[in-house]
Design a protein around this motif. Structure first.
Motif, PDB file in Angstrom:
ATOM      1  N   ASP A 108      48.880  41.344  50.565  1.00  0.00           N
ATOM      2  CA  ASP A 108      48.964  39.894  50.755  1.00  0.00           C
ATOM      3  C   ASP A 108      50.225  39.629  51.559  1.00  0.00           C
ATOM      4  OD1 ASP A 108      49.128  37.135  50.706  1.00  0.00           O
ATOM      5  OD2 ASP A 108      48.456  36.992  48.628  1.00  0.00           O
ATOM      6  N   GLU A 109      50.036  39.346  52.829  1.00  0.00           N
ATOM      7  CA  GLU A 109      51.188  39.169  53.719  1.00  0.00           C
ATOM      8  C   GLU A 109      51.993  37.922  53.391  1.00  0.00           C
ATOM      9  OE1 GLU A 109      52.148  41.648  55.547  1.00  0.00           O
ATOM     10  OE2 GLU A 109      50.327  42.699  54.960  1.00  0.00           O
ATOM     11  N   ARG A 110      51.456  37.046  52.553  1.00  0.00           N
ATOM     12  CA  ARG A 110      52.154  35.804  52.227  1.00  0.00           C
ATOM     13  C   ARG A 110      53.208  35.983  51.146  1.00  0.00           C
ATOM     14  NH1 ARG A 110      47.083  32.718  50.277  1.00  0.00           N
ATOM     15  NH2 ARG A 110      47.069  34.694  49.169  1.00  0.00           N
ATOM     16  N   LYS A 111      52.962  36.933  50.213  1.00  0.00           N
ATOM     17  CA  LYS A 111      53.869  37.017  49.070  1.00  0.00           C
ATOM     18  C   LYS A 111      53.637  38.294  48.271  1.00  0.00           C
ATOM     19  CE  LYS A 111      50.740  34.331  46.141  1.00  0.00           C
ATOM     20  NZ  LYS A 111      49.756  33.895  47.094  1.00  0.00           N
ATOM     21  N   HIS A 112      54.596  38.590  47.405  1.00  0.00           N
ATOM     22  CA  HIS A 112      54.452  39.614  46.374  1.00  0.00           C
ATOM     23  C   HIS A 112      54.012  38.856  45.121  1.00  0.00           C
ATOM     24  CE1 HIS A 112      56.721  42.514  43.423  1.00  0.00           C
ATOM     25  NE2 HIS A 112      55.410  42.571  43.270  1.00  0.00           N
ATOM     26  N   SER A 113      52.889  39.256  44.553  1.00  0.00           N
ATOM     27  CA  SER A 113      52.419  38.581  43.347  1.00  0.00           C
ATOM     28  C   SER A 113      51.913  39.602  42.341  1.00  0.00           C
ATOM     29  CB  SER A 113      51.323  37.562  43.674  1.00  0.00           C
ATOM     30  OG  SER A 113      50.189  38.198  44.200  1.00  0.00           O
ATOM     31  N   ILE A 114      51.895  39.161  41.108  1.00  0.00           N
ATOM     32  CA  ILE A 114      51.363  39.957  40.011  1.00  0.00           C
ATOM     33  C   ILE A 114      50.176  39.178  39.476  1.00  0.00           C
ATOM     34  CG2 ILE A 114      51.818  40.933  37.741  1.00  0.00           C
ATOM     35  CD1 ILE A 114      54.859  40.879  38.706  1.00  0.00           C
ATOM     36  N   GLY A 115      48.989  39.762  39.609  1.00  0.00           N
ATOM     37  CA  GLY A 115      47.768  39.065  39.237  1.00  0.00           C
ATOM     38  C   GLY A 115      47.137  39.639  37.986  1.00  0.00           C
ATOM     39  N   MET A 116      47.009  38.794  36.980  1.00  0.00           N
ATOM     40  CA  MET A 116      46.255  39.175  35.785  1.00  0.00           C
ATOM     41  C   MET A 116      44.789  38.921  36.099  1.00  0.00           C
ATOM     42  SD  MET A 116      48.764  37.525  32.959  1.00  0.00           S
ATOM     43  CE  MET A 116      49.334  36.211  34.042  1.00  0.00           C
ATOM     44  N   ALA A 117      43.965  39.965  36.062  1.00  0.00           N
ATOM     45  CA  ALA A 117      42.578  39.874  36.540  1.00  0.00           C
ATOM     46  C   ALA A 117      41.587  39.777  35.375  1.00  0.00           C
ATOM     47  CB  ALA A 117      42.252  41.077  37.415  1.00  0.00           C
ATOM     48  N   PHE A 118      40.615  38.884  35.537  1.00  0.00           N
ATOM     49  CA  PHE A 118      39.626  38.573  34.515  1.00  0.00           C
ATOM     50  C   PHE A 118      38.226  38.616  35.093  1.00  0.00           C
ATOM     51  CE2 PHE A 118      43.569  36.543  33.482  1.00  0.00           C
ATOM     52  CZ  PHE A 118      43.686  36.607  32.113  1.00  0.00           C
ATOM     53  N   LEU A 119      37.250  38.846  34.230  1.00  0.00           N
ATOM     54  CA  LEU A 119      35.841  38.616  34.527  1.00  0.00           C
ATOM     55  C   LEU A 119      35.457  37.404  33.689  1.00  0.00           C
ATOM     56  CD1 LEU A 119      34.504  42.272  34.264  1.00  0.00           C
ATOM     57  CD2 LEU A 119      34.847  40.948  36.358  1.00  0.00           C
ATOM     58  N   ALA A 120      34.771  36.425  34.269  1.00  0.00           N
ATOM     59  CA  ALA A 120      34.478  35.200  33.528  1.00  0.00           C
ATOM     60  C   ALA A 120      33.144  34.598  33.967  1.00  0.00           C
ATOM     61  CB  ALA A 120      35.597  34.189  33.731  1.00  0.00           C
ATOM     62  N   THR A 121      32.498  33.936  33.030  1.00  0.00           N
ATOM     63  CA  THR A 121      31.223  33.267  33.284  1.00  0.00           C
ATOM     64  C   THR A 121      31.475  31.811  33.664  1.00  0.00           C
ATOM     65  OG1 THR A 121      30.174  34.688  31.650  1.00  0.00           O
ATOM     66  CG2 THR A 121      28.985  32.688  32.263  1.00  0.00           C
ATOM     67  N   LEU A 122      30.829  31.350  34.724  1.00  0.00           N
ATOM     68  CA  LEU A 122      30.935  29.953  35.135  1.00  0.00           C
ATOM     69  C   LEU A 122      30.128  29.071  34.190  1.00  0.00           C
ATOM     70  CD1 LEU A 122      30.449  30.380  38.999  1.00  0.00           C
ATOM     71  CD2 LEU A 122      32.596  30.012  37.774  1.00  0.00           C
ATOM     72  N   THR A 123      30.589  27.831  34.006  1.00  0.00           N
ATOM     73  CA  THR A 123      29.886  26.890  33.134  1.00  0.00           C
ATOM     74  C   THR A 123      29.014  25.909  33.918  1.00  0.00           C
ATOM     75  OG1 THR A 123      31.761  25.369  33.146  1.00  0.00           O
ATOM     76  CG2 THR A 123      31.685  27.016  31.373  1.00  0.00           C
ATOM     77  N   ALA A 124      29.032  26.002  35.224  1.00  0.00           N
ATOM     78  CA  ALA A 124      28.215  25.128  36.075  1.00  0.00           C
ATOM     79  C   ALA A 124      27.865  25.878  37.353  1.00  0.00           C
ATOM     80  CB  ALA A 124      28.976  23.847  36.413  1.00  0.00           C
ATOM     81  N   GLU A 125      26.883  25.371  38.064  1.00  0.00           N
ATOM     82  CA  GLU A 125      26.502  25.962  39.350  1.00  0.00           C
ATOM     83  C   GLU A 125      27.673  25.790  40.325  1.00  0.00           C
ATOM     84  OE1 GLU A 125      24.194  28.184  41.697  1.00  0.00           O
ATOM     85  OE2 GLU A 125      23.700  27.627  39.640  1.00  0.00           O
ATOM     86  N   PRO A 126      28.138  26.882  40.953  1.00  0.00           N
ATOM     87  CA  PRO A 126      29.301  26.777  41.837  1.00  0.00           C
ATOM     88  C   PRO A 126      29.001  25.980  43.106  1.00  0.00           C
ATOM     89  CG  PRO A 126      28.354  28.980  41.945  1.00  0.00           C
ATOM     90  CD  PRO A 126      27.617  28.247  40.870  1.00  0.00           C
ATOM     91  N   ARG A 127      29.971  25.148  43.474  1.00  0.00           N
ATOM     92  CA  ARG A 127      29.927  24.399  44.737  1.00  0.00           C
ATOM     93  C   ARG A 127      31.230  24.690  45.469  1.00  0.00           C
ATOM     94  NH1 ARG A 127      29.082  19.703  41.417  1.00  0.00           N
ATOM     95  NH2 ARG A 127      31.011  19.010  42.366  1.00  0.00           N
TER      96      ARG A 127
END
Length: 164
Positions: A108-127
């Motif tokens: 990521d050329e914008r920044k150094h970041s630490i990302g906590m990664a998740f798998l998750a179910t959506l509650t609505a149809e994505p738009r």
């Protein structure tokens, strides 16, 4: 939540890692397979497919940050426990700060970041909206090749794809 002016936020990004949440939307199909939702977005690498997420704001819980990013990017919520725990924690670095000791990382050329990664179910149809140019569901075998650099390792650690 406190708003930071762009110039101050840029100074902070240049000075320290940023705490982020990353997530991949998941759903089960009627055929019993699992699909994974990714967004298409502009990046320093051109248009790419990637997971969703971003920084955690001061005073915001991890669950609140995940919900905010899902709402802002897909106009949908996530089915989460009160205190979700990451599947994997991943580091993102600009080329200038990238580790040279073999540590896996995303670019990521914008920044150094630490990302906590998740798998998750959506509650609505994505738009798709805001940073999301598009949204699509993929199976493990159909994840596109043009993903944000480093997502390959992240997707492997999340159990979405396996190394060939």
């Amino acid at each position: 939540m406190a708003y930071l002016p762009d110039d101050l936020y840029r100074q902070i990004e240049e000075s320290m890692p940023i705490a982020c949440v990353d997530f991949v939307a998941t759903r089960a199909t009627s055929a019993g397979t699992r699909e994974y939702g990714l967004i298409r977005r502009h990046s320093p690498f051109g248009e790419v497919w990637c997971h969703l997420g971003g920084r955690i704001q001061r005073g915001e819980t991890i669950a609140q940050a995940l919900q905010r990013h899902a709402h802002d990017t897909l106009a949908a919520g996530l089915d989460l426990p009160l205190d979700p725990q990451p599947v994997y924690t991943y580091q993102w670095f600009p080329t200038t700060d990238a580790p040279t000791d073999g540590t896996p990382f995303g670019r990521d050329e914008r920044k150094h970041s630490i990302g906590m990664a998740f798998l998750a179910t959506l509650t609505a149809e994505p738009r798709p909206r805001n940073e999301a140019l598009d949204f699509a569901w993929f199976t493990s075998s159909t994840i596109p090749d043009d993903v944000w650099p480093g997502c390959e390792h992240l997707f492997e650690k999340l159990g979405i794809v396996s190394r060939q």
